[in-house]
Design an enzyme around this catalytic site. Sequence first.
Site, PDB file in Angstrom:
ATOM      1  N   SER A   1      31.013  72.232  52.485  1.00  0.00           N
ATOM      2  CA  SER A   1      31.107  72.049  51.039  1.00  0.00           C
ATOM      3  C   SER A   1      32.247  71.104  50.677  1.00  0.00           C
TER       4      SER A   1
ATOM      5  N   ILE B   1      33.374  75.338  40.149  1.00  0.00           N
ATOM      6  CA  ILE B   1      33.578  73.979  40.656  1.00  0.00           C
ATOM      7  C   ILE B   1      34.318  73.999  42.001  1.00  0.00           C
TER       8      ILE B   1
ATOM      9  N   CYS C   1      23.879  61.797  42.093  1.00  0.00           N
ATOM     10  CA  CYS C   1      24.909  62.324  43.013  1.00  0.00           C
ATOM     11  C   CYS C   1      24.355  63.544  43.731  1.00  0.00           C
TER      12      CYS C   1
ATOM     13  N   ASN D   1      21.382  64.174  44.463  1.00  0.00           N
ATOM     14  CA  ASN D   1      20.447  63.730  45.493  1.00  0.00           C
ATOM     15  C   ASN D   1      21.138  63.496  46.834  1.00  0.00           C
TER      16      ASN D   1
ATOM     17  N   LEU E   1      22.565  92.609  65.442  1.00  0.00           N
ATOM     18  CA  LEU E   1      23.865  92.957  66.019  1.00  0.00           C
ATOM     19  C   LEU E   1      24.215  94.422  65.756  1.00  0.00           C
TER      20      LEU E   1
ATOM     21  N   GLY F   1      25.796  97.643  64.242  1.00  0.00           N
ATOM     22  CA  GLY F   1      27.093  97.847  63.573  1.00  0.00           C
ATOM     23  C   GLY F   1      28.054  96.703  63.846  1.00  0.00           C
TER      24      GLY F   1
ATOM     25  N   GLU G   1      23.686  73.394  43.928  1.00  0.00           N
ATOM     26  CA  GLU G   1      22.915  72.148  44.133  1.00  0.00           C
ATOM     27  C   GLU G   1      21.443  72.350  43.792  1.00  0.00           C
TER      28      GLU G   1
HETATM   29  P1  TGC Z   1      14.658  64.547  33.526  1.00  0.00           P
HETATM   30  O1  TGC Z   1      15.031  64.638  32.101  1.00  0.00           O
HETATM   31  O2  TGC Z   1      13.222  64.446  33.920  1.00  0.00           O
HETATM   32  O3  TGC Z   1      15.359  63.313  34.251  1.00  0.00           O
HETATM   33  C1  TGC Z   1      16.542  62.827  33.779  1.00  0.00           C
HETATM   34  C2  TGC Z   1      16.778  61.481  34.438  1.00  0.00           C
HETATM   35  O4  TGC Z   1      17.255  61.703  35.763  1.00  0.00           O
HETATM   36  C3  TGC Z   1      16.387  61.076  36.714  1.00  0.00           C
HETATM   37  N1  TGC Z   1      16.332  61.965  37.873  1.00  0.00           N
HETATM   38  C4  TGC Z   1      16.952  61.701  39.014  1.00  0.00           C
HETATM   39  N2  TGC Z   1      17.662  60.638  39.420  1.00  0.00           N
HETATM   40  C5  TGC Z   1      18.164  60.692  40.655  1.00  0.00           C
HETATM   41  N3  TGC Z   1      18.011  61.739  41.486  1.00  0.00           N
HETATM   42  C6  TGC Z   1      17.302  62.824  41.104  1.00  0.00           C
HETATM   43  N4  TGC Z   1      17.164  63.874  41.920  1.00  0.00           N
HETATM   44  C7  TGC Z   1      16.728  62.833  39.823  1.00  0.00           C
HETATM   45  N5  TGC Z   1      15.981  63.724  39.130  1.00  0.00           N
HETATM   46  C8  TGC Z   1      15.745  63.176  37.923  1.00  0.00           C
HETATM   47  C9  TGC Z   1      15.075  60.935  36.007  1.00  0.00           C
HETATM   48  O5  TGC Z   1      14.313  59.884  36.548  1.00  0.00           O
HETATM   49  C10 TGC Z   1      15.523  60.626  34.591  1.00  0.00           C
HETATM   50  O6  TGC Z   1      15.954  59.268  34.548  1.00  0.00           O
HETATM   51  P2  TGC Z   1      15.700  58.384  33.215  1.00  0.00           P
HETATM   52  O7  TGC Z   1      16.152  57.014  33.579  1.00  0.00           O
HETATM   53  O8  TGC Z   1      14.232  58.490  32.952  1.00  0.00           O
HETATM   54  O9  TGC Z   1      16.523  59.036  32.141  1.00  0.00           O
HETATM   55  O10 TGC Z   1      15.321  65.736  34.189  1.00  0.00           O
HETATM   56  P3  TGC Z   1      14.597  66.616  35.194  1.00  0.00           P
HETATM   57  O11 TGC Z   1      13.479  67.302  34.453  1.00  0.00           O
HETATM   58  O12 TGC Z   1      14.238  65.878  36.428  1.00  0.00           O
HETATM   59  O13 TGC Z   1      15.739  67.660  35.486  1.00  0.00           O
HETATM   60  C11 TGC Z   1      15.480  68.979  35.388  1.00  0.00           C
HETATM   61  C12 TGC Z   1      16.080  69.687  36.599  1.00  0.00           C
HETATM   62  C13 TGC Z   1      15.961  71.182  36.381  1.00  0.00           C
HETATM   63  C14 TGC Z   1      15.321  69.291  37.847  1.00  0.00           C
HETATM   64  C15 TGC Z   1      17.549  69.276  36.714  1.00  0.00           C
HETATM   65  O14 TGC Z   1      18.190  69.527  35.530  1.00  0.00           O
HETATM   66  C16 TGC Z   1      18.232  69.956  37.880  1.00  0.00           C
HETATM   67  O15 TGC Z   1      18.172  69.486  39.004  1.00  0.00           O
HETATM   68  N6  TGC Z   1      18.915  71.104  37.610  1.00  0.00           N
HETATM   69  C17 TGC Z   1      19.742  71.767  38.614  1.00  0.00           C
HETATM   70  C18 TGC Z   1      21.161  71.366  38.407  1.00  0.00           C
HETATM   71  C19 TGC Z   1      21.957  71.388  39.660  1.00  0.00           C
HETATM   72  O16 TGC Z   1      21.459  71.234  40.757  1.00  0.00           O
HETATM   73  N7  TGC Z   1      23.270  71.503  39.536  1.00  0.00           N
HETATM   74  C20 TGC Z   1      24.135  71.416  40.657  1.00  0.00           C
HETATM   75  C21 TGC Z   1      25.571  71.259  40.218  1.00  0.00           C
HETATM   76  S1  TGC Z   1      26.632  70.573  41.444  1.00  0.00           S
HETATM   77  C22 TGC Z   1      26.774  71.745  42.615  1.00  0.00           C
HETATM   78  O17 TGC Z   1      26.137  72.753  42.627  1.00  0.00           O
HETATM   79  C23 TGC Z   1      27.717  71.430  43.697  1.00  0.00           C
HETATM   80  S2  TGC Z   1      27.889  72.610  44.910  1.00  0.00           S
HETATM   81  C24 TGC Z   1      28.711  71.649  45.976  1.00  0.00           C
HETATM   82  C25 TGC Z   1      29.145  72.269  47.230  1.00  0.00           C
HETATM   83  O18 TGC Z   1      30.098  73.089  47.201  1.00  0.00           O
HETATM   84  O19 TGC Z   1      28.599  71.867  48.286  1.00  0.00           O
HETATM   85  P1  FAD Z   2      21.296  79.872  36.068  1.00  0.00           P
HETATM   86  O1  FAD Z   2      20.968  78.444  35.824  1.00  0.00           O
HETATM   87  O2  FAD Z   2      21.700  80.715  34.913  1.00  0.00           O
HETATM   88  O3  FAD Z   2      20.078  80.545  36.822  1.00  0.00           O
HETATM   89  C1  FAD Z   2      19.883  81.966  36.848  1.00  0.00           C
HETATM   90  C2  FAD Z   2      18.536  82.265  37.506  1.00  0.00           C
HETATM   91  O4  FAD Z   2      17.477  81.733  36.707  1.00  0.00           O
HETATM   92  C3  FAD Z   2      18.380  81.643  38.893  1.00  0.00           C
HETATM   93  O5  FAD Z   2      17.725  82.534  39.748  1.00  0.00           O
HETATM   94  C4  FAD Z   2      17.477  80.449  38.624  1.00  0.00           C
HETATM   95  O6  FAD Z   2      16.707  80.061  39.757  1.00  0.00           O
HETATM   96  C5  FAD Z   2      16.570  81.008  37.534  1.00  0.00           C
HETATM   97  N1  FAD Z   2      15.934  79.940  36.747  1.00  0.00           N
HETATM   98  C6  FAD Z   2      16.535  78.894  36.142  1.00  0.00           C
HETATM   99  N2  FAD Z   2      15.614  78.144  35.483  1.00  0.00           N
HETATM  100  C7  FAD Z   2      14.414  78.731  35.685  1.00  0.00           C
HETATM  101  C8  FAD Z   2      13.066  78.432  35.272  1.00  0.00           C
HETATM  102  N3  FAD Z   2      12.797  77.372  34.521  1.00  0.00           N
HETATM  103  N4  FAD Z   2      12.095  79.265  35.675  1.00  0.00           N
HETATM  104  C9  FAD Z   2      12.359  80.359  36.428  1.00  0.00           C
HETATM  105  N5  FAD Z   2      13.595  80.686  36.850  1.00  0.00           N
HETATM  106  C10 FAD Z   2      14.607  79.887  36.480  1.00  0.00           C
HETATM  107  N6  FAD Z   2      28.535  73.207  40.062  1.00  0.00           N
HETATM  108  C11 FAD Z   2      29.161  71.998  39.875  1.00  0.00           C
HETATM  109  O7  FAD Z   2      28.892  71.314  38.901  1.00  0.00           O
HETATM  110  N7  FAD Z   2      30.078  71.553  40.776  1.00  0.00           N
HETATM  111  C12 FAD Z   2      30.423  72.262  41.874  1.00  0.00           C
HETATM  112  O8  FAD Z   2      31.260  71.819  42.678  1.00  0.00           O
HETATM  113  C13 FAD Z   2      29.798  73.541  42.089  1.00  0.00           C
HETATM  114  N8  FAD Z   2      30.174  74.315  43.144  1.00  0.00           N
HETATM  115  C14 FAD Z   2      29.671  75.598  43.247  1.00  0.00           C
HETATM  116  C15 FAD Z   2      30.181  76.463  44.211  1.00  0.00           C
HETATM  117  C16 FAD Z   2      29.736  77.772  44.291  1.00  0.00           C
HETATM  118  C17 FAD Z   2      30.313  78.704  45.294  1.00  0.00           C
HETATM  119  C18 FAD Z   2      28.710  78.225  43.404  1.00  0.00           C
HETATM  120  C19 FAD Z   2      28.180  79.622  43.483  1.00  0.00           C
HETATM  121  C20 FAD Z   2      28.201  77.365  42.455  1.00  0.00           C
HETATM  122  C21 FAD Z   2      28.684  76.059  42.339  1.00  0.00           C
HETATM  123  N9  FAD Z   2      28.243  75.204  41.323  1.00  0.00           N
HETATM  124  C22 FAD Z   2      28.847  73.973  41.133  1.00  0.00           C
HETATM  125  C23 FAD Z   2      27.317  75.697  40.310  1.00  0.00           C
HETATM  126  C24 FAD Z   2      25.869  75.741  40.755  1.00  0.00           C
HETATM  127  O9  FAD Z   2      25.314  74.467  40.802  1.00  0.00           O
HETATM  128  C25 FAD Z   2      25.116  76.647  39.790  1.00  0.00           C
HETATM  129  O10 FAD Z   2      25.539  77.983  40.048  1.00  0.00           O
HETATM  130  C26 FAD Z   2      23.616  76.528  39.915  1.00  0.00           C
HETATM  131  O11 FAD Z   2      23.176  75.251  39.496  1.00  0.00           O
HETATM  132  C27 FAD Z   2      22.881  77.621  39.102  1.00  0.00           C
HETATM  133  O12 FAD Z   2      23.377  77.689  37.801  1.00  0.00           O
HETATM  134  P2  FAD Z   2      23.795  79.127  37.191  1.00  0.00           P
HETATM  135  O13 FAD Z   2      24.717  79.758  38.158  1.00  0.00           O
HETATM  136  O14 FAD Z   2      24.283  78.923  35.822  1.00  0.00           O
HETATM  137  O15 FAD Z   2      22.447  79.960  37.190  1.00  0.00           O
END
Ligand code: TGC
Ligand code: FAD
Length: 393
Positions: free
Chosen positions: A101, A173, A248, A250, A348, A350, A373
Amino acid sequence: MSPNQPKISLNPADLFDVRAMLTDDERMIQDAVARFVDERALPLMPKAFEEGYFPTELISEVADLGLLGSSIEGYNCAGLNAVSYGLICQELERCDSGLRSFVSVQSSLCMYPIYAFGTEEQRQRWLPEMAAGRAIGCFGLTESQGGSDPMNMKTHAKRDGDDWIINGSKMWITNGSIADLAVVWAITDDGIQGFIIEKDFEGFSAPEIKHKFSLRASVTSALYFDNIRVPDSNRLPEVKGLKGPLSCLNQARYGITWGPIGAAIACYTEVLEYSKERILFGKPVAGTQTVQRRLADMARRITTAQLLSLQLGRLKDSGRLSPSQVSLAKWNNVRMALDIARDARDLLGGAGITTEYCPIRHMLNLESVITYEGTETVHELIVGREITGINAF
Ligand code: TGC
Ligand code: FAD
């Protein structure tokens, strides 16, 4: 096969000889990271996990190995291909998801947006420092009202002369409290934009989130922005809209398809040895049909994941990668590793509940990896949308 052909001896952790499909350079990189993991990182992890801290002494070592921003060309970065980055993630997560991470966030979520969307001045200022591990980055997208739906973000940036005033907060974060800079996504009158917020900007705070049962050897924080004044020169000018942060993700999600293979291999190899030596009812427990089926199933699932990620890497390296392919692999490979970690813990008995054996640590970590992610459901729905053409979010 000729009847005289000698029996080929297979590696239980690489039954389809995926390693033979790597180039010499890729194998060399994997071996170097594996050595670092075995000799330097693994000995520190059980204690770090148990006591709940990230072993920061490893930062300069991962930097010296060229693992920070390894896919970036120039700026003192290694310029490696996507498969090499994947192998780095695999080996680091064989140690602990927290270590992978750290490198994912620094490389894919902080250095990448500066490289891809920043100015030349921003790149020159930050990338060499970050590659050397002297500046640590974090990535703020998620907010408390729902990380799966980042379009609903409340953090906003308002133009004020040559500056921006940022208010809001981010949640969960990685690296937040140890970061020198945060790439923060905020809503503006012109859509979502990215800003580099420096740790000493007035109004910025990053308290650590405690009491985690998962990713204990990783720093997780909240970020607060209270009327922070940010110069326009800290805005990433080359992207607007959700596609900025999603691009990003991606990069990072691609690495995460590889990482859990390492975690799964760690659990599987440990429990394979254990079950061959554990004598129950007068014979090794590995000699029972049920346990052999469970071990064989682990091997099957690891093999599938290895082939999936390697092909994904080759697609990425040839510029043919689609985000929904990354989603399918993130979903498959994290689920695979979590199931294997849980099953290995059970095999494993206990002994599986202490940090002496790795499965419970990986199992708890993978509960975060399956959520961050993009949760498993989010990735299923991205694949569903790809194959049906219907958006079900
Ligand atoms: P949509 O409104 O359709 O698209 C918006 C714009 O984004 C473009 N796009 C992408 N571009 C590059 N890579 C991708 N994977 C892309 N997906 C969509 C799309 O073409 C559009 O562009 P434009 O020019 O037309 O405006 O949005 P969507 O319907 O695709 O998004 C919905 C959804 C649910 C898939 C998206 O919101 C999503 O992926 N939600 C999850 C959020 C998430 O993953 N958060 C993670 C936070 S960071 C984190 O967790 C770090 S942990 C790090 C660690 O410790 O390792
Ligand atoms: P929610 O979005 O509230 O989701 C709750 C539940 O609803 C989930 O089971 C989900 O799958 C479900 N759900 C959501 N939408 C739908 C739907 N349409 N239909 C059916 N079910 C649905 N974020 C950052 O920006 N930067 C970081 O560095 C980062 N690091 C992280 C590190 C850790 C240890 C953790 C735990 C999280 C981190 N995150 C980070 C946040 C992470 O990306 C979010 O926790 C994740 O995207 C889910 O968001 P949420 O926790 O708000 O859950």
